[in-house]
Write a protein that holds these residues in place. Sequence first.
Motif, PDB file in Angstrom:
ATOM      1  N   MET A 123     -14.953  25.299  29.869  1.00  0.00           N
ATOM      2  CA  MET A 123     -15.376  23.935  30.039  1.00  0.00           C
ATOM      3  C   MET A 123     -15.014  23.432  31.428  1.00  0.00           C
ATOM      4  O   MET A 123     -13.854  23.608  31.754  1.00  0.00           O
ATOM      5  N   ASP A 124     -15.999  22.792  31.928  1.00  0.00           N
ATOM      6  CA  ASP A 124     -15.656  22.164  33.450  1.00  0.00           C
ATOM      7  C   ASP A 124     -14.549  21.183  33.358  1.00  0.00           C
ATOM      8  O   ASP A 124     -14.952  20.090  32.832  1.00  0.00           O
ATOM      9  N   TRP A 125     -13.655  21.394  34.061  1.00  0.00           N
ATOM     10  CA  TRP A 125     -12.368  20.181  33.779  1.00  0.00           C
ATOM     11  C   TRP A 125     -12.993  18.856  34.906  1.00  0.00           C
ATOM     12  O   TRP A 125     -12.598  17.774  34.475  1.00  0.00           O
ATOM     13  N   ASP A 126     -13.742  19.214  35.967  1.00  0.00           N
ATOM     14  CA  ASP A 126     -14.191  18.241  36.607  1.00  0.00           C
ATOM     15  C   ASP A 126     -15.000  17.076  35.672  1.00  0.00           C
ATOM     16  O   ASP A 126     -15.076  15.829  35.723  1.00  0.00           O
ATOM     17  N   LYS A 127     -15.869  17.875  34.864  1.00  0.00           N
ATOM     18  CA  LYS A 127     -16.801  16.891  33.744  1.00  0.00           C
ATOM     19  C   LYS A 127     -15.750  16.166  32.910  1.00  0.00           C
ATOM     20  O   LYS A 127     -16.214  15.211  32.441  1.00  0.00           O
ATOM     21  N   LEU A 128     -14.734  17.126  32.563  1.00  0.00           N
ATOM     22  CA  LEU A 128     -13.697  16.547  31.364  1.00  0.00           C
ATOM     23  C   LEU A 128     -12.975  15.264  32.179  1.00  0.00           C
ATOM     24  O   LEU A 128     -12.730  14.063  31.352  1.00  0.00           O
ATOM     25  N   ARG A 129     -12.726  15.406  33.383  1.00  0.00           N
ATOM     26  CA  ARG A 129     -12.068  14.338  34.174  1.00  0.00           C
ATOM     27  C   ARG A 129     -12.926  12.928  34.134  1.00  0.00           C
ATOM     28  O   ARG A 129     -12.175  11.861  33.995  1.00  0.00           O
ATOM     29  N   ILE A 130     -14.066  13.134  34.583  1.00  0.00           N
ATOM     30  CA  ILE A 130     -14.961  12.062  34.371  1.00  0.00           C
ATOM     31  C   ILE A 130     -15.261  11.752  33.298  1.00  0.00           C
ATOM     32  O   ILE A 130     -15.439  10.400  33.098  1.00  0.00           O
ATOM     33  N   PHE A 131     -15.339  12.472  32.064  1.00  0.00           N
ATOM     34  CA  PHE A 131     -15.762  11.913  30.722  1.00  0.00           C
ATOM     35  C   PHE A 131     -14.319  11.183  30.328  1.00  0.00           C
ATOM     36  O   PHE A 131     -14.505  10.084  29.841  1.00  0.00           O
ATOM     37  N   HIS A 132     -13.158  11.556  30.674  1.00  0.00           N
ATOM     38  CA  HIS A 132     -11.982  10.559  30.336  1.00  0.00           C
ATOM     39  C   HIS A 132     -11.892   9.273  30.906  1.00  0.00           C
ATOM     40  O   HIS A 132     -11.706   8.308  30.366  1.00  0.00           O
ATOM     41  N   ALA A 133     -12.257   9.004  32.280  1.00  0.00           N
ATOM     42  CA  ALA A 133     -12.529   7.938  32.861  1.00  0.00           C
ATOM     43  C   ALA A 133     -13.488   6.984  32.103  1.00  0.00           C
ATOM     44  O   ALA A 133     -13.094   5.889  32.084  1.00  0.00           O
ATOM     45  N   VAL A 134     -14.738   7.568  31.807  1.00  0.00           N
ATOM     46  CA  VAL A 134     -15.563   6.727  31.239  1.00  0.00           C
ATOM     47  C   VAL A 134     -15.138   6.262  29.843  1.00  0.00           C
ATOM     48  O   VAL A 134     -15.398   5.110  29.660  1.00  0.00           O
ATOM     49  N   ALA A 135     -14.665   7.214  28.928  1.00  0.00           N
ATOM     50  CA  ALA A 135     -14.244   6.750  27.710  1.00  0.00           C
ATOM     51  C   ALA A 135     -13.040   5.653  27.757  1.00  0.00           C
ATOM     52  O   ALA A 135     -12.841   4.739  27.027  1.00  0.00           O
ATOM     53  N   ASP A 136     -11.952   5.911  28.811  1.00  0.00           N
ATOM     54  CA  ASP A 136     -10.997   4.827  29.244  1.00  0.00           C
ATOM     55  C   ASP A 136     -11.465   3.559  29.541  1.00  0.00           C
ATOM     56  O   ASP A 136     -10.956   2.496  29.216  1.00  0.00           O
ATOM     57  N   ALA A 137     -12.624   3.675  30.451  1.00  0.00           N
ATOM     58  CA  ALA A 137     -12.996   2.429  31.019  1.00  0.00           C
ATOM     59  C   ALA A 137     -14.247   1.920  29.894  1.00  0.00           C
ATOM     60  O   ALA A 137     -14.513   0.390  29.994  1.00  0.00           O
ATOM     61  N   GLY A 138     -14.974   2.650  29.278  1.00  0.00           N
ATOM     62  CA  GLY A 138     -15.856   2.316  28.227  1.00  0.00           C
ATOM     63  C   GLY A 138     -17.151   1.755  29.155  1.00  0.00           C
ATOM     64  O   GLY A 138     -18.022   0.730  28.630  1.00  0.00           O
ATOM     65  N   SER A 139     -17.275   2.432  30.416  1.00  0.00           N
ATOM     66  CA  SER A 139     -18.357   1.616  31.280  1.00  0.00           C
ATOM     67  C   SER A 139     -18.541   2.718  32.370  1.00  0.00           C
ATOM     68  O   SER A 139     -17.717   3.316  33.078  1.00  0.00           O
ATOM     69  N   LEU A 140     -20.094   3.120  32.463  1.00  0.00           N
ATOM     70  CA  LEU A 140     -20.249   4.091  33.776  1.00  0.00           C
ATOM     71  C   LEU A 140     -19.898   3.542  35.153  1.00  0.00           C
ATOM     72  O   LEU A 140     -19.425   4.178  35.806  1.00  0.00           O
ATOM     73  N   THR A 141     -20.200   2.326  35.281  1.00  0.00           N
ATOM     74  CA  THR A 141     -20.022   1.588  36.442  1.00  0.00           C
ATOM     75  C   THR A 141     -18.608   1.635  36.812  1.00  0.00           C
ATOM     76  O   THR A 141     -18.034   1.713  37.985  1.00  0.00           O
ATOM     77  N   HIS A 142     -17.591   1.141  35.833  1.00  0.00           N
ATOM     78  CA  HIS A 142     -16.237   0.931  36.196  1.00  0.00           C
ATOM     79  C   HIS A 142     -15.506   2.263  36.324  1.00  0.00           C
ATOM     80  O   HIS A 142     -14.534   2.420  37.273  1.00  0.00           O
ATOM     81  N   ALA A 143     -15.989   3.252  35.630  1.00  0.00           N
ATOM     82  CA  ALA A 143     -15.513   4.718  35.702  1.00  0.00           C
ATOM     83  C   ALA A 143     -15.983   5.033  37.285  1.00  0.00           C
ATOM     84  O   ALA A 143     -14.894   5.788  37.820  1.00  0.00           O
ATOM     85  N   GLY A 144     -17.211   4.784  37.571  1.00  0.00           N
ATOM     86  CA  GLY A 144     -17.472   5.185  38.895  1.00  0.00           C
ATOM     87  C   GLY A 144     -16.672   4.627  39.936  1.00  0.00           C
ATOM     88  O   GLY A 144     -16.204   5.224  41.166  1.00  0.00           O
ATOM     89  N   ASP A 145     -16.455   3.401  39.930  1.00  0.00           N
ATOM     90  CA  ASP A 145     -15.523   2.758  40.704  1.00  0.00           C
ATOM     91  C   ASP A 145     -14.017   3.265  41.042  1.00  0.00           C
ATOM     92  O   ASP A 145     -13.724   3.460  41.990  1.00  0.00           O
ATOM     93  N   THR A 146     -13.514   3.575  39.695  1.00  0.00           N
ATOM     94  CA  THR A 146     -12.329   4.317  39.754  1.00  0.00           C
ATOM     95  C   THR A 146     -12.261   5.722  40.370  1.00  0.00           C
ATOM     96  O   THR A 146     -11.346   6.044  41.212  1.00  0.00           O
ATOM     97  N   LEU A 147     -13.492   6.492  40.299  1.00  0.00           N
ATOM     98  CA  LEU A 147     -13.575   7.821  40.627  1.00  0.00           C
ATOM     99  C   LEU A 147     -14.267   7.801  41.990  1.00  0.00           C
ATOM    100  O   LEU A 147     -14.212   9.133  42.719  1.00  0.00           O
ATOM    101  N   HIS A 148     -14.649   6.846  42.563  1.00  0.00           N
ATOM    102  CA  HIS A 148     -15.440   6.639  43.736  1.00  0.00           C
ATOM    103  C   HIS A 148     -16.665   7.490  43.695  1.00  0.00           C
ATOM    104  O   HIS A 148     -17.147   8.435  44.858  1.00  0.00           O
ATOM    105  N   LEU A 149     -17.207   7.441  42.643  1.00  0.00           N
ATOM    106  CA  LEU A 149     -18.508   8.162  42.435  1.00  0.00           C
ATOM    107  C   LEU A 149     -19.654   6.963  42.131  1.00  0.00           C
ATOM    108  O   LEU A 149     -19.375   5.853  41.569  1.00  0.00           O
TER     109      LEU A 149
END
Length: 301
Positions: A1-27
Amino acid sequence: MDWDKLRIFHAVADAGSLTHAGDTLHLSQSAVSRQIRALEESLNTTLFHRHARGLILTEQGELLFDATAAMSKRLDAASARIKDSEEEVFGELKVTTTTGFGSLWLAPRLPALFEKYPDLKIDLMLEEHVLDLPMREADVAIRMKEPSQADLIRKKLMTVKMKLFASPEYLSTRPAPEKIEDIAQHRLICQSPSSAQVAAGATLVQHLMTFDIPSLLTVNNYFGALQGVLHNLGIGVLPDYVTEDFPDLVPVLPELESADVPVFLAYPEELRQSKRIAAFRDFVQDEIFAHRKKMRAARGD
């Protein structure tokens, strides 16, 4: 399982938003969305329910989030251990203890720790809830009973007793109790029966309540109870260590005291080599030694 995808999934689940997760991850939001879709396709499942207010984890998403949360905490622990391989003591140390002990005993002594280690960052979490040290909810704990969690290094620091105290001003307005029955002529200040507290203190309060106390002030922590005593509201049930920092408090019925309350310091086995932990542990032990020496001198031992 791709850890980079898991890291992004975790940020989205934690933020509850694609936009907020993207801001945190600079994506960008679209990049985050592509990674989540790719992860769902690789697992052949849906991880999020989409709705107008944001994202909610599915049952499968909850399972994966539990796993990524545990992985994240383990990585934080590894990062802490790597940083602690440096000679200097620096960085964040998450310390948890009870509200009473943290506010009345520990916090007033922290200037000495910061003077010695000015680059140390203390995150002091005062609460009665026992945090999970192996899962890195905190790095080190000081608790009023021996911790039961596995994989912890624990050390008994000292023993505390709950006793009765009053201010000189309060006792100047009415006679001090000479026997326990006299407590019925005074206002009692203590922790609320419904609040989390040491069992020995609760037992002492229950015993005092059998004497038909006419007036009562209950607070959900010992810091609040101390403030009531200092403001001349009545006789308070307080830990005996308060006499060091508040020497004007007058012991009331000094022969009346609770059973021993052990005070333990604990931290995860995996942080055994942590220089931050060692610095904090040695600081607390030095302060305990100075406290005992001061108490012995006050008693004339």
